[in-house]
Design a protein around this motif. Sequence first.
Motif, PDB file in Angstrom:
ATOM      1  N   ASP A  52       0.832  -1.202   0.000  1.00 52.24           N
ATOM      2  CA  ASP A  52       0.000   0.000   0.000  1.00 52.24           C
ATOM      3  C   ASP A  52       0.869   1.256   0.000  1.00 52.24           C
ATOM      4  OD1 ASP A  52      -2.066   1.838   0.315  1.00 52.24           O
ATOM      5  OD2 ASP A  52      -2.272   1.480   2.460  1.00 52.24           O
ATOM      6  N   THR A  53       1.876   1.267   0.849  1.00 54.79           N
ATOM      7  CA  THR A  53       2.757   2.438   0.957  1.00 54.79           C
ATOM      8  C   THR A  53       3.512   2.691  -0.340  1.00 54.79           C
ATOM      9  OG1 THR A  53       3.027   2.031   3.333  1.00 54.79           O
ATOM     10  CG2 THR A  53       4.673   3.437   2.257  1.00 54.79           C
ATOM     11  N   ARG A  54       3.957   1.637  -0.986  1.00 56.15           N
ATOM     12  CA  ARG A  54       4.796   1.800  -2.177  1.00 56.15           C
ATOM     13  C   ARG A  54       4.001   2.009  -3.463  1.00 56.15           C
ATOM     14  NH1 ARG A  54       9.945  -2.384  -1.550  1.00 56.15           N
ATOM     15  NH2 ARG A  54      10.627  -1.654   0.509  1.00 56.15           N
ATOM     16  N   LEU A  55       2.809   1.432  -3.543  1.00 57.48           N
ATOM     17  CA  LEU A  55       2.088   1.448  -4.812  1.00 57.48           C
ATOM     18  C   LEU A  55       0.884   2.385  -4.839  1.00 57.48           C
ATOM     19  CD1 LEU A  55       2.094  -2.382  -5.651  1.00 57.48           C
ATOM     20  CD2 LEU A  55       3.661  -0.611  -6.459  1.00 57.48           C
ATOM     21  N   ASN A  56       0.283   2.649  -3.694  1.00 55.08           N
ATOM     22  CA  ASN A  56      -0.940   3.445  -3.655  1.00 55.08           C
ATOM     23  C   ASN A  56      -0.595   4.925  -3.471  1.00 55.08           C
ATOM     24  OD1 ASN A  56      -3.606   4.199  -3.579  1.00 55.08           O
ATOM     25  ND2 ASN A  56      -3.927   3.549  -1.457  1.00 55.08           N
ATOM     26  N   ARG A  57      -0.262   5.570  -4.567  1.00 60.97           N
ATOM     27  CA  ARG A  57       0.176   6.966  -4.523  1.00 60.97           C
ATOM     28  C   ARG A  57      -0.919   7.882  -5.072  1.00 60.97           C
ATOM     29  NH1 ARG A  57       5.943   6.905  -7.413  1.00 60.97           N
ATOM     30  NH2 ARG A  57       5.381   9.124  -7.513  1.00 60.97           N
TER      31      ARG A  57
END
Length: 325
Positions: A46-51
Amino acid sequence: MLLSDTALWLLLAALLLDAVIGDPDWLWRRLPHPVVLFGRVITMLDTRLNRSDRTRAQRRARGLVTLCLLVAGAGLLGMGLHLLFSALPFGDVLTVAVTAVFLAQNSLYTHVRAVEKGLSSGGIEGGRKAVSMIVGRDPARLDEAGVSRAAIESCAENFSDGVVAPAFWFALAGLPGLLIYKAVNTADSMIGHKTEKYQDFGWASARFDDLINLPASRLSGLFIALAAPLARGSILAAVKTIAADANKHRSPNAGWPEAAMAGALDLCLAGPRVYPGYTVQDPYMNPSARRDATGRDIARSLRLLIGAWAVMTVTVTGLALANIV
């Protein structure tokens, strides 16, 4: 492994082990629960892909990638454990232990019972505090009836996705099926929300969770309906409520066990619910029944929970015996 007699007997042993022992606090104080590990992976993705700077289409695509990674990773882990346990002389014992970890009958009973105790010993504030541990609703907006209905609805819905669904997928596909189900279900609970942040990124996980919960939700409704007499309810009333109201729920699955519970207890459940920041406008289940649920109704729902679990356990036993013949 499709409904093999071995898988069914191992599932039966796991159901009994979870019912007796549940999740021992002493163990999970020292080790992270596997669901917590799934949660950490989901948080990382979530942190890396959900921008927020991505388009809606890009966030949906990244959410689909997240789901695929979770399914592949959980499936490979489950297959690895299956192969490892198959090579060990005590592998069946380990399979039973791992399966029991992912069943939630004991912990569900404990958490719902805590709401009943909270209401009886601490009044409305005690009930609100206890129910906030099992539902995401705004507890400050709940009166005694609201607290009681929330606990009863959680009892019904979590029987489906916390007990019947993992049992179903283990019986059907062994440890790979069980771990895939729990990974996806955890993802749905974390990112499958209709909020600005997750309505696109969590869409794939939420829809896939709906799909894989379809069989268990129907079975859960049936098990609860068959257990209705244990709560001084009617099997026929539960079945009629399922037929009339299950498909009205915004979830394609939650309506089945909730409608069964509503009919079996002769209560009106569901309806509008207030969460932090938004309100869900769901229709009522069993709308002509009374709405002033109390702690006594929570106790009746717990008797239904035990009865539904017993019906499921007898069903698993019967299928295992039928495979022997």
